[in-house]
Each structure stands twice: as structure tokens, then as C-alpha cells.
Design a protein around this motif. Structure first.
Motif, PDB file in Angstrom:
ATOM      1  N   LYS A 227      17.380  11.215 -17.566  1.00  0.00           N
ATOM      2  CA  LYS A 227      17.614  10.632 -16.586  1.00  0.00           C
ATOM      3  C   LYS A 227      18.283  10.070 -17.119  1.00  0.00           C
ATOM      4  O   LYS A 227      19.048   9.377 -17.660  1.00  0.00           O
ATOM      5  CB  LYS A 227      15.844   9.950 -16.945  1.00  0.00           C
ATOM      6  N   PRO A 228      18.815   8.871 -16.110  1.00  0.00           N
ATOM      7  CA  PRO A 228      19.810   7.929 -15.328  1.00  0.00           C
ATOM      8  C   PRO A 228      19.641   7.249 -16.811  1.00  0.00           C
ATOM      9  O   PRO A 228      18.751   6.694 -16.577  1.00  0.00           O
ATOM     10  CB  PRO A 228      20.484   7.587 -14.576  1.00  0.00           C
ATOM     11  N   LEU A 229      20.512   6.069 -17.815  1.00  0.00           N
ATOM     12  CA  LEU A 229      19.926   4.892 -18.093  1.00  0.00           C
ATOM     13  C   LEU A 229      19.931   3.987 -17.410  1.00  0.00           C
ATOM     14  O   LEU A 229      18.377   3.246 -17.799  1.00  0.00           O
ATOM     15  CB  LEU A 229      21.211   4.575 -18.974  1.00  0.00           C
ATOM     16  N   GLU A 230      20.293   3.575 -16.397  1.00  0.00           N
ATOM     17  CA  GLU A 230      19.109   2.672 -15.324  1.00  0.00           C
ATOM     18  C   GLU A 230      18.687   3.193 -13.617  1.00  0.00           C
ATOM     19  O   GLU A 230      19.279   3.871 -13.240  1.00  0.00           O
ATOM     20  CB  GLU A 230      20.812   1.400 -15.325  1.00  0.00           C
ATOM     21  N   ASN A 231      17.878   3.633 -13.456  1.00  0.00           N
ATOM     22  CA  ASN A 231      17.783   3.882 -12.630  1.00  0.00           C
ATOM     23  C   ASN A 231      17.593   2.592 -11.727  1.00  0.00           C
ATOM     24  O   ASN A 231      17.993   1.976 -11.553  1.00  0.00           O
ATOM     25  CB  ASN A 231      15.818   3.890 -12.680  1.00  0.00           C
ATOM     26  N   LYS A 232      18.571   3.406  -9.987  1.00  0.00           N
ATOM     27  CA  LYS A 232      17.747   2.392  -8.918  1.00  0.00           C
ATOM     28  C   LYS A 232      17.167   1.690  -8.809  1.00  0.00           C
ATOM     29  O   LYS A 232      16.033   2.145  -8.197  1.00  0.00           O
ATOM     30  CB  LYS A 232      18.169   3.477  -6.965  1.00  0.00           C
ATOM     31  N   ASN A 233      16.692   0.337  -8.550  1.00  0.00           N
ATOM     32  CA  ASN A 233      15.937  -0.769  -8.886  1.00  0.00           C
ATOM     33  C   ASN A 233      15.960  -1.347  -7.469  1.00  0.00           C
ATOM     34  O   ASN A 233      17.101  -0.339  -6.210  1.00  0.00           O
ATOM     35  CB  ASN A 233      16.145  -2.338  -9.590  1.00  0.00           C
ATOM     36  N   GLU A 234      15.158  -2.027  -6.919  1.00  0.00           N
ATOM     37  CA  GLU A 234      15.032  -2.563  -5.728  1.00  0.00           C
ATOM     38  C   GLU A 234      16.395  -3.317  -4.601  1.00  0.00           C
ATOM     39  O   GLU A 234      16.022  -3.488  -4.355  1.00  0.00           O
ATOM     40  CB  GLU A 234      14.094  -3.340  -5.850  1.00  0.00           C
ATOM     41  N   LEU A 235      16.743  -3.790  -6.073  1.00  0.00           N
ATOM     42  CA  LEU A 235      18.423  -4.612  -6.069  1.00  0.00           C
ATOM     43  C   LEU A 235      19.141  -3.954  -4.978  1.00  0.00           C
ATOM     44  O   LEU A 235      20.100  -4.175  -4.316  1.00  0.00           O
ATOM     45  CB  LEU A 235      19.030  -5.392  -6.746  1.00  0.00           C
ATOM     46  N   SER A 252      25.450   5.692   0.004  1.00  0.00           N
ATOM     47  CA  SER A 252      24.193   5.747  -1.319  1.00  0.00           C
ATOM     48  C   SER A 252      24.904   5.284  -2.378  1.00  0.00           C
ATOM     49  O   SER A 252      25.583   5.012  -2.594  1.00  0.00           O
ATOM     50  CB  SER A 252      24.129   7.461  -2.132  1.00  0.00           C
ATOM     51  N   ILE A 253      24.272   4.500  -3.799  1.00  0.00           N
ATOM     52  CA  ILE A 253      24.514   3.759  -4.868  1.00  0.00           C
ATOM     53  C   ILE A 253      23.618   4.221  -6.076  1.00  0.00           C
ATOM     54  O   ILE A 253      23.065   4.314  -6.321  1.00  0.00           O
ATOM     55  CB  ILE A 253      24.551   2.259  -4.506  1.00  0.00           C
ATOM     56  N   GLN A 259      28.567   1.550 -15.319  1.00  0.00           N
ATOM     57  CA  GLN A 259      29.569   2.587 -13.715  1.00  0.00           C
ATOM     58  C   GLN A 259      29.045   3.114 -13.013  1.00  0.00           C
ATOM     59  O   GLN A 259      27.909   3.365 -13.131  1.00  0.00           O
ATOM     60  CB  GLN A 259      30.126   3.678 -14.625  1.00  0.00           C
ATOM     61  N   GLY A 260      28.964   3.377 -12.330  1.00  0.00           N
ATOM     62  CA  GLY A 260      29.133   3.485 -10.615  1.00  0.00           C
ATOM     63  C   GLY A 260      29.291   3.951  -9.690  1.00  0.00           C
ATOM     64  O   GLY A 260      30.457   3.935  -9.619  1.00  0.00           O
ATOM     65  N   LYS A 261      29.058   4.278  -8.410  1.00  0.00           N
ATOM     66  CA  LYS A 261      29.643   4.748  -6.930  1.00  0.00           C
ATOM     67  C   LYS A 261      29.014   4.864  -5.994  1.00  0.00           C
ATOM     68  O   LYS A 261      27.189   4.679  -5.943  1.00  0.00           O
ATOM     69  CB  LYS A 261      30.205   6.091  -6.915  1.00  0.00           C
ATOM     70  N   ILE A 262      29.619   4.069  -5.024  1.00  0.00           N
ATOM     71  CA  ILE A 262      28.875   4.176  -3.996  1.00  0.00           C
ATOM     72  C   ILE A 262      29.364   5.320  -2.960  1.00  0.00           C
ATOM     73  O   ILE A 262      30.922   5.133  -2.615  1.00  0.00           O
ATOM     74  CB  ILE A 262      29.331   2.598  -2.684  1.00  0.00           C
ATOM     75  N   THR A 263      28.578   6.268  -2.113  1.00  0.00           N
ATOM     76  CA  THR A 263      28.958   6.985  -1.470  1.00  0.00           C
ATOM     77  C   THR A 263      28.728   6.166   0.060  1.00  0.00           C
ATOM     78  O   THR A 263      27.755   6.248   0.564  1.00  0.00           O
ATOM     79  CB  THR A 263      28.212   8.127  -1.610  1.00  0.00           C
ATOM     80  N   ILE A 264      29.743   6.499   0.871  1.00  0.00           N
ATOM     81  CA  ILE A 264      29.857   6.557   2.373  1.00  0.00           C
ATOM     82  C   ILE A 264      29.885   7.886   3.246  1.00  0.00           C
ATOM     83  O   ILE A 264      31.093   8.384   3.599  1.00  0.00           O
ATOM     84  CB  ILE A 264      30.395   5.697   2.765  1.00  0.00           C
ATOM     85  N   TYR A 265      28.496   7.807   3.668  1.00  0.00           N
ATOM     86  CA  TYR A 265      29.095   8.946   4.521  1.00  0.00           C
ATOM     87  C   TYR A 265      29.075   8.715   6.342  1.00  0.00           C
ATOM     88  O   TYR A 265      28.602   8.106   6.876  1.00  0.00           O
ATOM     89  CB  TYR A 265      26.811   9.959   4.967  1.00  0.00           C
ATOM     90  N   PHE A 266      29.749   9.970   6.554  1.00  0.00           N
ATOM     91  CA  PHE A 266      30.160   9.819   7.713  1.00  0.00           C
ATOM     92  C   PHE A 266      30.096  11.487   8.543  1.00  0.00           C
ATOM     93  O   PHE A 266      30.183  12.431   8.030  1.00  0.00           O
ATOM     94  CB  PHE A 266      31.356   9.267   7.875  1.00  0.00           C
TER      95      PHE A 266
END
Length: 281
Positions: A227-235, A252-253, A259-266
Motif C-alpha cells: 500500500k502507498p506509504l501515505e493513503n489519501k486523506n480527507e485533505l 484524481s490526486i 511525490q505525487g500527481k494530479i490527473t485531470i480527466y477530459f
């Protein structure tokens, strides 16, 4: 059953209710026959083609090739591309043909019927042919299913394969992946699909194993069993909601460590331009 629904039989033996535009069996020089521009097949099994060529040398070409007359002095292939290619290998200069007058839509339909009914086409070739019938000739999935003798869901599933990127489609075209693998790959997020496809090939997963792996990947949001070391939290969920509201699309963040990424769907070019315009404001 309609004439097109009867497939190749309709080309060779048109019914009494059809305007007969058949000119009978004749012989044409191979040099006078050009490929069908609507032919969905993109490649041949060279070993099987050679086997067919050997058979033609011994037995001759029993079933005529179907062609249509062009405006110039040439004839365009409707059905029988594999036999024509084998005849070339066998050294034939002439082949028996049946000349028919058909519409472009019928030309594509018969090419598909010949290959799909004999299971000669790769899944991506089938998908692109079905898509062409849908987009260029405005046939519904249900109408296509009647033409090729498959149920509507099967037609829709083939067309869905074209949502995969070109690299994955090429893996299917070269038979590294089956259509069953491809349908399972479609279950995971777009940004994970190609890595998943490579993992399937590398580990020689069966379709059943691929399906179970796809479910796990979808649940954990990554290819790794860890599992990712940091799960997606409420923030991050709030950030996603805020960005989705601004850009009016799904966001999607994902974050691991620092590190991380933001995915913008179109959805299509116009939607992408709208989002870019919004970013540039």
C-alpha cells in the motif's frame, strides 16, 4: 435474414428478391485486382499463407474471389484477400472471380463477415472494423451484431478495446495479449494500464489471473501489493472536490512519500481546450 446477414453466401448466390448484378464466374489477371480499401485485416500468418499456397498449387483455386468493377480498368477486392495473396505466392497469374456491384458499406461489411466468421482477424482489427461501421456508416451496435452474427454486447466489448492506448493495442495486434487480457486491463485506471499490460506479458498471466489482478489493482490504486506509504486523506479529497468544481471534470490526486500527481480527466478535444483555457486564466 437480410442479404447482408447471410454473409458471403449472398455475394455468390443472391436471392430472387435481389437485383442480380452478378456477372458470373470469369477469370482476371491478378495484376488487375487491387486490395479492398475497407479491408480490416492488417497482417497475415505467413506460415498459414504458405500452407494455403501449397494447397492451391496442388488443387487449384476452387472458390472464386469476389471483386467489384472500379471506374478505371481495375477491379477491387471484396472478399478472398487471403486466397488472392496465397495465389500470388503460388505463382498464379490469373484467378477465377465473381464480379459484383456493391456499395462502399456492403464492401466493408462483406470484408468483415468473411474474416470475423472465419476468426481470421485480430481483436483490434475486429474492433476497428466495427468502429468504422458505427462511425462512418452510422450503424448501431445492434445492427452490427446482426450483420456479423454476434450478440450486441460482444460488439460493444470489441469497440471498447480501442480505449486502450496505441502501445497496448499493438501488444494485442502482435498477439502478446488476448482480447480477454485487454478487457481486464480496461478495468484499471488509465495511467496504470500500460504498466499492467507489461506485467501481464512479463509474468505470462492467464486471463483468469489477469482478471483477479485487475480487481486488486482497482482496490488499492496501484500495481504493487504494498500500500502507498501515505493513503489519501480527507485533505486530498477536499482538494479533489475543489479542483473538480473549478474544472468541471473528474480530478484524481495520488501521493507517495514527497511525490505525487494530479490527473485531470477530459472528454474529447473541445473539453481539453476548455480545461486548458481555464488553467491559463
Amino acid at each position: 435474414m437480410t442479404k447482408l446477414g447471410r454473409g458471403l453466401e449472398a455475394l455468390i448466390n443472391p436471392g430472387p428478391d435481389t437485383q442480380d448484378q452478378t456477372m458470373g464466374v470469369t477469370t482476371l489477371r491478378i495484376s488487375e485486382i487491387v486490395p479492398n480499401k475497407y479491408q480490416p485485416r492488417r497482417s497475415f500468418d505467413q506460415e498459414k499463407l504458405q500452407e494455403l499456397a501449397n494447397s492451391l498449387r496442388e488443387n487449384g483455386l476452387i472458390q472464386p474471389i469476389i471483386v467489384t468493377k472500379r471506374d478505371d480498368s481495375l477491379y477491387e477486392l471484396i472478399a478472398g484477400e487471403r486466397r488472392l495473396e496465397a495465389a500470388k505466392i503460388a505463382g498464379f497469374r490469373e484467378v477465377p472471380v465473381i464480379i459484383r456491384s456493391v456499395t462502399p458499406k456492403e464492401q466493408l461489411q462483406f470484408a468483415i463477415i468473411e474474416n470475423v466468421q472465419r476468426e481470421d482477424l485480430n481483436a483490434i482489427e475486429v474492433a476497428k472494423a466495427f468502429q468504422q461501421l458505427n462511425e462512418e456508416f452510422h450503424l448501431t451496435h445492434a445492427q452490427i451484431s446482426e450483420i456479423v452474427g454476434k450478440d450486441r454486447v460482444t460488439v460493444s466489448n470489441f469497440i471498447r478495446l480501442l480505449k486502450l492506448n496505441n502501445n497496448i493495442q499493438n501488444m494485442i495486434l502482435n498477439n502478446s495479449l488476448s482480447s480477454g487480457h485487454a478487457r481486464a486491463i480496461l478495468q484499471v485506471d488509465d495511467d496504470l494500464q500500460e504498466s499492467f499490460a507489461e506485467k501481464i506479458i512479463r509474468n505470462k498471466y492467464s486471463v483468469r489471473k489477469t482478471e483477479s489482478e485487475a480487481k486488486l489493482i482497482k482496490e488499492r490504486g496501484s500495481l504493487s501489493a504494498r500500500k502507498p506509504l501515505e493513503n489519501k486523506n480527507e485533505l486530498y479529497q477536499k482538494y479533489e472536490a475543489k479542483l473538480a468544481l473549478k474544472f468541471k471534470t473528474k480530478i484524481s490526486i495520488r501521493k507517495n512519500r514527497n511525490q505525487g500527481k494530479i490527473t485531470i480527466y477530459f472528454n474529447g478535444g473541445d473539453d481539453l481546450k476548455r480545461i486548458i483555457d481555464e488553467i491559463e486564466k
